[in-house]
Scaffold this motif. Structure first.
Motif, mmCIF file in Angstrom:
data_model
loop_
_atom_site.group_PDB
_atom_site.id
_atom_site.type_symbol
_atom_site.label_atom_id
_atom_site.label_comp_id
_atom_site.label_asym_id
_atom_site.label_seq_id
_atom_site.Cartn_x
_atom_site.Cartn_y
_atom_site.Cartn_z
ATOM 1 N N GLN A 44 0.825 -1.199 0.000
ATOM 2 C CA GLN A 44 0.000 0.000 0.000
ATOM 3 C C GLN A 44 0.863 1.255 0.000
ATOM 4 O OE1 GLN A 44 -3.527 0.209 2.577
ATOM 5 N NE2 GLN A 44 -3.221 -1.936 3.055
ATOM 6 N N PHE A 45 2.021 1.203 0.658
ATOM 7 C CA PHE A 45 2.851 2.392 0.829
ATOM 8 C C PHE A 45 3.964 2.509 -0.207
ATOM 9 C CE2 PHE A 45 0.630 2.435 4.777
ATOM 10 C CZ PHE A 45 0.659 3.748 5.234
ATOM 11 N N VAL A 46 4.441 1.372 -0.736
ATOM 12 C CA VAL A 46 5.592 1.421 -1.637
ATOM 13 C C VAL A 46 5.271 2.180 -2.915
ATOM 14 C CG1 VAL A 46 5.087 -0.709 -2.924
ATOM 15 C CG2 VAL A 46 7.469 -0.008 -2.569
ATOM 16 N N ILE A 47 4.014 2.186 -3.300
ATOM 17 C CA ILE A 47 3.646 2.818 -4.564
ATOM 18 C C ILE A 47 3.587 4.335 -4.455
ATOM 19 C CG2 ILE A 47 1.130 2.852 -4.278
ATOM 20 C CD1 ILE A 47 0.989 1.711 -7.168
ATOM 21 N N ASN A 48 3.527 4.853 -3.212
ATOM 22 C CA ASN A 48 3.413 6.308 -3.042
ATOM 23 C C ASN A 48 4.614 7.046 -3.617
ATOM 24 O OD1 ASN A 48 1.016 5.833 -1.719
ATOM 25 N ND2 ASN A 48 1.882 6.040 0.332
ATOM 26 N N VAL A 49 5.826 6.606 -3.259
ATOM 27 C CA VAL A 49 7.032 7.277 -3.745
ATOM 28 C C VAL A 49 7.352 6.849 -5.169
ATOM 29 C CG1 VAL A 49 9.447 7.768 -3.224
ATOM 30 C CG2 VAL A 49 7.851 7.327 -1.371
ATOM 31 N N ALA A 50 6.928 5.649 -5.554
ATOM 32 C CA ALA A 50 7.193 5.157 -6.909
ATOM 33 C C ALA A 50 6.215 5.722 -7.933
ATOM 34 C CB ALA A 50 7.130 3.625 -6.928
ATOM 35 N N ALA A 51 5.195 6.449 -7.468
ATOM 36 C CA ALA A 51 4.150 6.941 -8.376
ATOM 37 C C ALA A 51 4.694 7.774 -9.527
ATOM 38 C CB ALA A 51 3.097 7.725 -7.585
ATOM 39 N N PRO A 52 5.613 8.720 -9.314
ATOM 40 C CA PRO A 52 6.122 9.493 -10.468
ATOM 41 C C PRO A 52 6.763 8.625 -11.536
ATOM 42 C CG PRO A 52 6.684 10.593 -8.409
ATOM 43 C CD PRO A 52 6.136 9.240 -8.033
ATOM 44 N N ALA A 53 7.491 7.597 -11.124
ATOM 45 C CA ALA A 53 8.114 6.707 -12.103
ATOM 46 C C ALA A 53 7.060 5.946 -12.896
ATOM 47 C CB ALA A 53 9.051 5.722 -11.391
ATOM 48 N N ILE A 54 5.991 5.529 -12.230
ATOM 49 C CA ILE A 54 4.906 4.815 -12.911
ATOM 50 C C ILE A 54 4.186 5.749 -13.875
ATOM 51 C CG2 ILE A 54 2.695 3.641 -12.558
ATOM 52 C CD1 ILE A 54 3.799 2.610 -9.895
ATOM 53 N N ILE A 55 3.923 6.990 -13.442
ATOM 54 C CA ILE A 55 3.255 7.968 -14.305
ATOM 55 C C ILE A 55 4.092 8.234 -15.552
ATOM 56 C CG2 ILE A 55 2.536 10.382 -14.464
ATOM 57 C CD1 ILE A 55 1.781 10.236 -11.503
ATOM 58 N N SER A 56 5.384 8.385 -15.368
ATOM 59 C CA SER A 56 6.279 8.647 -16.497
ATOM 60 C C SER A 56 6.323 7.470 -17.460
ATOM 61 C CB SER A 56 7.686 8.947 -15.969
ATOM 62 O OG SER A 56 8.595 9.110 -17.026
ATOM 63 N N SER A 57 6.165 6.257 -16.943
ATOM 64 C CA SER A 57 6.265 5.064 -17.773
ATOM 65 C C SER A 57 4.968 4.730 -18.503
ATOM 66 C CB SER A 57 6.684 3.870 -16.907
ATOM 67 O OG SER A 57 6.632 2.664 -17.633
ATOM 68 N N LEU A 58 3.838 4.806 -17.787
ATOM 69 C CA LEU A 58 2.567 4.332 -18.343
ATOM 70 C C LEU A 58 1.607 5.450 -18.745
ATOM 71 C CD1 LEU A 58 1.830 1.324 -15.926
ATOM 72 C CD2 LEU A 58 3.020 1.310 -18.129
ATOM 73 N N HIS A 59 1.876 6.689 -18.333
ATOM 74 C CA HIS A 59 1.043 7.854 -18.686
ATOM 75 C C HIS A 59 -0.441 7.588 -18.428
ATOM 76 C CE1 HIS A 59 4.679 9.396 -20.554
ATOM 77 N NE2 HIS A 59 4.770 8.282 -21.262
ATOM 78 N N PRO A 60 -0.820 7.298 -17.174
ATOM 79 C CA PRO A 60 -2.231 6.999 -16.885
ATOM 80 C C PRO A 60 -3.098 8.245 -16.935
ATOM 81 C CG PRO A 60 -0.974 7.125 -14.850
ATOM 82 C CD PRO A 60 0.026 7.240 -15.964
ATOM 83 N N SER A 61 -4.375 8.039 -17.241
ATOM 84 C CA SER A 61 -5.349 9.113 -17.117
ATOM 85 C C SER A 61 -5.633 9.324 -15.627
ATOM 86 C CB SER A 61 -6.642 8.742 -17.840
ATOM 87 O OG SER A 61 -7.257 7.621 -17.201
ATOM 88 N N ALA A 62 -6.440 10.352 -15.311
ATOM 89 C CA ALA A 62 -6.769 10.615 -13.902
ATOM 90 C C ALA A 62 -7.472 9.409 -13.279
ATOM 91 C CB ALA A 62 -7.642 11.863 -13.797
ATOM 92 N N ALA A 63 -8.414 8.821 -14.009
ATOM 93 C CA ALA A 63 -9.153 7.665 -13.482
ATOM 94 C C ALA A 63 -8.229 6.466 -13.304
ATOM 95 C CB ALA A 63 -10.308 7.312 -14.415
ATOM 96 N N GLU A 64 -7.324 6.256 -14.254
ATOM 97 C CA GLU A 64 -6.391 5.136 -14.143
ATOM 98 C C GLU A 64 -5.409 5.344 -12.996
ATOM 99 O OE1 GLU A 64 -6.224 3.735 -18.857
ATOM 100 O OE2 GLU A 64 -4.900 5.323 -18.120
ATOM 101 N N PHE A 65 -4.979 6.577 -12.801
ATOM 102 C CA PHE A 65 -4.086 6.873 -11.676
ATOM 103 C C PHE A 65 -4.771 6.540 -10.354
ATOM 104 C CE2 PHE A 65 -2.783 9.931 -8.386
ATOM 105 C CZ PHE A 65 -1.447 9.610 -8.269
ATOM 106 N N GLU A 66 -6.041 6.944 -10.222
ATOM 107 C CA GLU A 66 -6.782 6.640 -8.998
ATOM 108 C C GLU A 66 -6.918 5.134 -8.801
ATOM 109 O OE1 GLU A 66 -10.405 8.723 -9.651
ATOM 110 O OE2 GLU A 66 -9.392 10.662 -9.799
ATOM 111 N N GLY A 67 -7.142 4.402 -9.906
ATOM 112 C CA GLY A 67 -7.255 2.954 -9.804
ATOM 113 C C GLY A 67 -5.953 2.299 -9.378
ATOM 114 N N ILE A 68 -4.837 2.805 -9.898
ATOM 115 C CA ILE A 68 -3.527 2.257 -9.531
ATOM 116 C C ILE A 68 -3.232 2.501 -8.067
ATOM 117 C CG2 ILE A 68 -1.032 2.523 -9.883
ATOM 118 C CD1 ILE A 68 -1.688 3.170 -12.842
ATOM 119 N N MET A 69 -3.550 3.698 -7.589
ATOM 120 C CA MET A 69 -3.199 4.083 -6.221
ATOM 121 C C MET A 69 -4.190 3.560 -5.186
ATOM 122 S SD MET A 69 -0.430 5.632 -6.922
ATOM 123 C CE MET A 69 0.001 6.252 -5.303
ATOM 124 N N SER A 70 -5.472 3.475 -5.524
ATOM 125 C CA SER A 70 -6.479 3.131 -4.510
ATOM 126 C C SER A 70 -7.182 1.803 -4.757
ATOM 127 C CB SER A 70 -7.541 4.234 -4.430
ATOM 128 O OG SER A 70 -8.289 4.295 -5.638
#
Length: 432
Positions: A44-70
């Motif tokens: 649950q916590f490891v993805i918080n700091v890794a989020a920018p790297a994931i965004i840069s790699s997969l370019h999620p939409s707002a809805a997809e970002f929320e799904g990845i994080m929550s």
């Protein structure tokens, strides 16, 4: 659901207890059991700091970002009660090992996702596997250990939760930066596979405990869980925990992005900054038992909630004034937040359950844990809307203000609930 003999007739309880404790497990098996609780929090916590790297790699939409994080926390929280029932019905050791296997498989799916949508689906499945795995941890501790060994095991359980939070934040920054085998952020998920498989093998020697005698008690306890909300102290305590987790969980998501996009810290440095929370958490949780003996538990809860609220408020004010780009200021605010979390989180569940009859502690704890997880997931969804909705730029400090303000409001509501709880007599006869 964790207290397998509650509600049973005395003779039935004695039969189950004697069968389980006659083959009490050795403490060397405990680390394999605690892998489940550690990984559930770590992921649950490891993805918080890794989020920018994931965004840069997969370019999620707002809805997809929320799904990845929550998505993980949402499914995990919703499935906990079902996971507990599976362990009660089919055997905790068997279901725990199944949960470890499923967690390993779904972690591989997360690590090999090629699109944001694939990662969303994989995270949902990973949350489902966590819901199968985690309820068995406390249950296995209670049926596998007795007396002093059980006390030691339960203490180690608390440590595993704290380590999951701290190491998740730190390694969430370090692992993508290490870029092991060129896998980048994917390694935060792929590393789960060997850990789960080793734990599954290590748990083979756990004692089996009969579960059929528990079915009648289970039906009695879970027949009408809404009846527990007759108890005012429990109801207020549920709202306290919901507000608290709605503030804390999304705050770390927002902060992970803020440190890297606004403060321009590297992932490794951002992970180290998060250690201020862990330091405060460890110090406060260590002092918790002494504080509980010296002061009334609701007062300790109020003090901890004040510190949590103050830590989030400081980051909000810093983001408005520009002061939060000063790393010493951020570290101090996070340390205060960690002290608050370390005071509140270890005792919040126990204090709330004091307002219930003992025979309802199992279902009461299950409802409370589910509420905590769902509140955290909802908080992430709302924070995601503020962060990535309407094409907002993650490089603008103003983008983070609304989300932080919402988390301050949630923490303030938790403080109000803590104050109200201190006025409710600690009596299970105090019903609405």
């Amino acid at each position: 659901m964790y207290y397998i003999t509650k509600g049973m007739p005395v003779e039935m309880k004695n039969n189950v207890t004697s069968t389980c404790t006659a083959i009490s497990a050795s403490l060397y098996i405990l680390p394999f059991i605690l892998v489940g609780s550690f990984l559930s929090i770590f992921d649950q916590f490891v993805i918080n700091v890794a989020a920018p790297a994931i965004i840069s790699s997969l370019h999620p939409s707002a809805a997809e970002f929320e799904g990845i994080m929550s998505g993980y926390a949402l499914v995990y929280g919703a499935g906990l009660m079902v996971g507990g029932h599976l362990g009660d019905r089919f055997g905790r050791r068997r279901i725990y090992r199944l949960g470890l296997f499923l967690f390993a498989v779904t972690s591989v799916l997360c690590g090999t996702a090629q699109t944001a949508l694939q990662l969303v689906i994989a995270r949902l499945l990973q949350g489902l596997s966590g819901a199968v795995m985690v309820p068995q941890v406390l249950a296995l501790i209670r049926v596998s250990y007795e007396e002093n060994a059980r006390v030691q095991a339960l203490s180690a359980f608390g440590v595993s939760i704290g380590l999951g939070q701290i190491m998740g934040q730190v390694l969430g920054g370090w692992i993508p930066a290490w870029d092991f085998l060129g896998l980048g952020w994917r390694m935060i998920f792929l590393a789960n596979m060997p850990i789960c498989l080793i734990a599954g093998i290590g748990c083979r020697s756990l004692p089996a405990c009969p579960n059929a005698a528990h079915e009648e008690a289970y039906q009695k306890q879970f027949g009408n869980p809404l009846r527990l909300f007759r108890y005012r102290g429990y109801t207020v305590g549920i709202f306290l925990n919901v507000c608290l987790y709605a503030a804390i969980v999304p705050f770390f998501v927002v902060l992970g992005l803020y440190l890297q996009n606004i403060c321009e810290l590297s992932p490794q440095t951002a992970g180290l900054v998060f250690m201020a929370v862990g330091t405060g958490f460890v110090l406060a949780s260590s002092a918790g038992p002494a504080l509980m003996r010296k002061f009334a538990p609701p007062r300790v809860l109020i003090c901890g909630t004040v510190c949590t609220s103050a830590g989030i408020l400081a980051v909000l004010l810093g983001s408005i004034t520009g002061l939060s780009t000063a790393i010493p200021f951020v570290i101090l605010a996070l340390f205060v937040l960690g002290v608050g979390n370390g005071t509140v989180i270890p005792i919040a569940t126990g204090i709330v359950l004091r307002y219930l009859p003992m025979e309802d502690a199992g279902v009461g704890g299950a409802i409370l844990t589910t509420g905590q997880q769902l509140a955290g997931a909802l908080g992430i969804v709302l924070a995601g809307e503020f962060l990535m909705g309407d094409g907002a730029s993650l490089s603008s400090p103003a983008t983070y203000v609304d989300g932080l303000a919402l988390q301050v409001c949630a923490a303030s509501a938790a403080l109000c609930c803590a104050a109200l709880l201190s006025r409710i007599p600690d009596s299970t006869q105090n019903v609405s």
